[in-house]
Every structure is written in structure tokens, then in C-alpha cells.
Scaffold this motif. Structure first.
Motif, PDB file in Angstrom:
ATOM      1  N   ILE A 186     -18.497  86.124 -24.764  1.00 25.07           N
ATOM      2  CA  ILE A 186     -19.139  87.099 -25.651  1.00 25.07           C
ATOM      3  C   ILE A 186     -19.935  86.317 -26.697  1.00 25.07           C
ATOM      4  N   PRO A 187     -21.256  86.192 -26.551  1.00 26.85           N
ATOM      5  CA  PRO A 187     -22.043  85.437 -27.538  1.00 26.85           C
ATOM      6  C   PRO A 187     -22.015  86.117 -28.910  1.00 26.85           C
ATOM      7  N   VAL A 188     -21.905  85.303 -29.950  1.00 21.01           N
ATOM      8  CA  VAL A 188     -21.815  85.802 -31.324  1.00 21.01           C
ATOM      9  C   VAL A 188     -22.868  85.103 -32.179  1.00 21.01           C
ATOM     10  N   ASP A 189     -23.618  85.866 -32.953  1.00 18.75           N
ATOM     11  CA  ASP A 189     -24.557  85.291 -33.911  1.00 18.75           C
ATOM     12  C   ASP A 189     -23.792  84.740 -35.115  1.00 18.75           C
ATOM     13  N   PHE A 190     -24.317  83.681 -35.689  1.00 18.99           N
ATOM     14  CA  PHE A 190     -23.678  83.062 -36.854  1.00 18.99           C
ATOM     15  C   PHE A 190     -23.419  84.084 -37.958  1.00 18.99           C
ATOM     16  N   ASP A 191     -24.368  84.969 -38.198  1.00 18.55           N
ATOM     17  CA  ASP A 191     -24.229  85.937 -39.287  1.00 18.55           C
ATOM     18  C   ASP A 191     -23.116  86.955 -39.035  1.00 18.55           C
ATOM     19  N   ASP A 192     -22.630  87.031 -37.795  1.00 15.95           N
ATOM     20  CA  ASP A 192     -21.622  88.033 -37.435  1.00 15.95           C
ATOM     21  C   ASP A 192     -20.224  87.442 -37.289  1.00 15.95           C
ATOM     22  N   ILE A 193     -20.015  86.235 -37.792  1.00 22.29           N
ATOM     23  CA  ILE A 193     -18.726  85.561 -37.615  1.00 22.29           C
ATOM     24  C   ILE A 193     -17.577  86.379 -38.188  1.00 22.29           C
ATOM     25  N   ASN A 194     -17.716  86.885 -39.397  1.00 22.23           N
ATOM     26  CA  ASN A 194     -16.596  87.594 -40.019  1.00 22.23           C
ATOM     27  C   ASN A 194     -16.238  88.881 -39.286  1.00 22.23           C
ATOM     28  N   ASP A 195     -17.239  89.622 -38.829  1.00 26.37           N
ATOM     29  CA  ASP A 195     -16.954  90.845 -38.077  1.00 26.37           C
ATOM     30  C   ASP A 195     -16.170  90.533 -36.811  1.00 26.37           C
ATOM     31  N   ASN A 196     -16.518  89.435 -36.163  1.00 24.37           N
ATOM     32  CA  ASN A 196     -15.841  89.077 -34.930  1.00 24.37           C
ATOM     33  C   ASN A 196     -14.446  88.502 -35.175  1.00 24.37           C
ATOM     34  N   LEU A 197     -14.250  87.836 -36.303  1.00 24.16           N
ATOM     35  CA  LEU A 197     -12.897  87.401 -36.659  1.00 24.16           C
ATOM     36  C   LEU A 197     -11.982  88.608 -36.839  1.00 24.16           C
ATOM     37  N   GLU A 198     -12.488  89.642 -37.478  1.00 26.21           N
ATOM     38  CA  GLU A 198     -11.689  90.855 -37.663  1.00 26.21           C
ATOM     39  C   GLU A 198     -11.372  91.502 -36.312  1.00 26.21           C
TER      40      GLU A 198
END
Length: 356
Positions: free
Chosen positions: A328-340
Motif C-alpha cells: 500500500i503506497p503511502v505519501d510522506f504527508d500521510d504518515i500520521n493517518d496511516n499510523l493511526e
């Protein structure tokens, strides 16, 4: 020179997305230009304080322990025999022992009591550049279909269940006529199912999870059967096992969750002389039923990460096209949303922060 980095300034707060100086690197280090960094549930647990007692931290730190990229610069004392030069594609072995203890001398630096883990103090891969001692950097070949996005997760999600499955194999719990369960189909379990097929010697492979989408991944990765364990008693699970395999018990369990409930389920379905190996770290404790374990000569063991040789074996299997990935590719700016999302258990596959 400046770089982007997602840094942890304290527990129980989001990572701060900052622009900071590119770190300096020493004469025996290489500076890696990070292309991809896998996101592990342990990254969420790090922020959430799960490891607070085990890894005292001096903030700020940059998490991220699954790292792939290219060598940007090489320290003056890095030997040519390392095979590392500017532009070399690499992955990082994230377990850094002190090199002096018995575990390190045996090659198991991940077990070193005085060791370090990339991203758990030392700078990790949630940044555009990362300094690493050259001996922890492994060159990987340029191959079609093998990208930093697929290579980064192999350093933990692909490595940890591999070592655990090797332990079950070495204990003689796999093979024809036996049943192995992989419990917890997340970032680790999706690979664990594949290793059960690759190393199982014809064993029947059953995947357990609490989510049908995750079980679909397990079937894609080779599970013969799957069981959704959500809200089911051990007896209900055994009834399904009986229908699917003809047996109510199993010979081996690789627990990729480490939750109290998953472990207790595994204990309850383990056959005589069976073995359960836990590689997951969701829970804090569990209870082992002593008499059934002693009278049935069952075994329960932990397996932590993997060593350098384990990682090179995983990389070789991947290089031969024997390992599937669900990225699942993740943009740097979306790190916190994906951690949650990782903390909630919502991810189906392995999230990977992509820089390049």
C-alpha cells in the motif's frame, strides 16, 4: 543540505513533518537516499509508548526500520569489498548489535542486550536520507519487478515470520500429514503463509484472521484453508478445522499477532507434541495451560526479528520470484493517518512510505 523527516518529539503525539539538515555520516558509514520505508504496527506502538521501558529515547527521533534505497555517499573507511558505491541499490538490516556479546558472535545481533534498532533511537527511514554503518547495508540486484517498495518490507514483515517458520521446521513440526496455522494475517502473516508453503514440506496451511479481506490475501498467498475467528470460541474454531482438515488439532502455530486472545486460541488447538511460535507483539502477557503443555510435551517459544543470514535468504527467495507482496503506497504527508490506521488494524497488506 535539507531533507524532509517525520520525527517523534514525545509519546502519544503525532509525528512532526519537518525540514531538517541531512545527517552527517562517519568514515565507516554510508549515507542512504531512502526510496521506500515500510510502516510497521510497531511504529504505531513506538509512538503509543508500548516500548517506552525497553527503548529509553532522547527526543527527537526519526522512526522507520524497514528501509530500501540507494547509496548516496560512502565514508572514507568503507572497504571496497563491501560492494557499496554511490548509486548501489540497498536494503538496511535494522538490527545493530554491539559485536561483543555471545548473541552477536553467533550472528544473532537482533538479540543483543546492548544493541540498537534502526528507527528506535538511531535515525530511521521516515526521512529522505539515513546514515548507516556499512556492515548493516546489503546490496540488492537491479531486477525487473523488484522495487524499493517491495524490498523494504522484507527487512521486518518479510523477515520476522521467516525466522519463526524456520524454528517450527527445525523443531520437526512441519511436513506431510501435519497442519500449520498462521494466526494474524497482517503485514507479517501475509508473508508467514507463504513461508508455511515454501518450508512446510507438504503440510496443510490454515490462516486465521478476524477480517475476511485479510483472509482473501492469505488465500492468494497460498493458504489451503482460512478461518475467520472473530467472536468465535475455541470449540467453534475446532469445529471448522474438523470440517476443513479432518482434524480438530494442529501441529504448529505461527502467531503473528501476539495478542492474548490469539495466543490462548493457539494453545487450545495445539496437538500433542505441537509447537507454537510467537512473532507478534500486540499484547503484553498471556497464560499458558501448564498441565496440557507438560503432559502433551508441547512447546511455546518466542522468535524475534531475524539475523543477517535470515535476511539474505529472504532476499534470495524474493529475487527468485517466490514471494508475493501486497503493498500500500503511502505519501510522506500521510504518515500520521496511516499510523493511526495501523493502530486500528485497518491495513490489509504492508503500508510503505514512498520517496522516489
Amino acid at each position: 543540505m535539507k531533507m524532509r523527516a517525520a520525527r517523534m518529539h514525545g509519546y502519544h503525539q503525532p509525528l512532526r513533518l519537518e525540514e531538517i539538515e541531512v545527517p552527517r555520516f562517519g568514515p565507516t558509514e554510508v549515507l542512504i537516499k531512502v526510496a521506500a520505508a515500510g510502516m510497521c504496527r510497531s511504529d504505531f506502538q513506538l509512538v503509543d509508548g508500548y516500548f517506552e521501558a525497553g527503548f529509553p529515547l532522547s527526543f527527537p527521533i526519526t522512526p522507520g526500520h524497514e528501509v530500501a534505497g540507494r547509496v548516496h555517499a560512502v565514508g572514507a573507511d568503507v572497504p571496497a569489498s563491501s560492494g557499496l558505491a554511490e548509486g548501489t541499490r540497498v536494503v538496511v538490516n535494522p538490527n545493530w548489535g554491539d559485536g561483543r556479546c555471545r548473541q552477536c558472535r553467533e550472528g544473532n545481533e537482533q538479540l543483543c542486550a546492548d544493541g540498537q534498532l534502526a528507527g528506535f533511537g538511531p535515525p530511521g527511514g521516515f526521512a529522505e536520507y539515513m546514515p548507516v554503518q556499512y556492515r548493516h547495508v546489503i546490496p540488492v540486484p537491479e531486477q525487473d519487478g523488484h522495487t524499493p517498495q517491495t524490498q523494504a518490507p522484507l527487512t521486518d514483515a518479510g523477515l520476522t515470520p521467516y525466522r519463526g517458520m524456520k524454528k517450527l521446521l527445525a523443531a520437526g513440526k512441519l511436513g506431510a500429514g501435519r497442519t500449520v496455522v498462521v494466526n494474524g494475517i497482517g503485514g507479517l502473516g501475509g508473508y508467514g503463509v507463504q513461508y508455511a508453503r515454501l518450508l512446510g514440506g507438504g503440510a496443510t496451511v490454515v490462516a486465521f484472521a478476524r477480517n475476511d479481506d485479510k483472509l482473501a490475501v492469505a488465500r492468494e498467498n497460498g493458504a489451503h484453508y482460512t478461518v475467520n475467528t472473530r467472536d468465535k470460541t475455541a470449540e467453534q474454531v475446532q469445529n471448522e478445522l474438523q470440517d476443513l482438515t479432518g482434524r480438530r488439532e494442529v501441529d504448529a502455530v505461527l502467531d503473528c499477532a501476539g495478542a492474548k486472545e490469539s495466543l490462548e486460541l493457539g494453545f487450545s488447538i495445539l496437538a500433542r507434541e505441537g509447537a507454537l511460535t510467537c512473532v507478534g507483539l500486540i499484547g503484553q502477557s498471556t497464560q499458558v495451560p501448564v498441565f496440557p503443555f507438560v503432559s502433551g510435551e508441547k512447546s511455546f517459544s518466542g522468535s524475534f526479528w531475524g539475523n543477517h543470514n535470515d535476511l539474505t535468504e529472504v532476499l534470495a527467495l524474493a529475487g527468485q520470484g517466490l514471494i508475493k507482496h501486497h503493498i500500500i503506497p503511502v505519501d510522506f504527508d500521510d504518515i500520521n493517518d496511516n499510523l493511526e490506521a495501523l493502530g486500528r488494524g485497518d491495513m490489509v497488506g504492508r503500508a510503505v512510505v514512498v520517496f522516489d
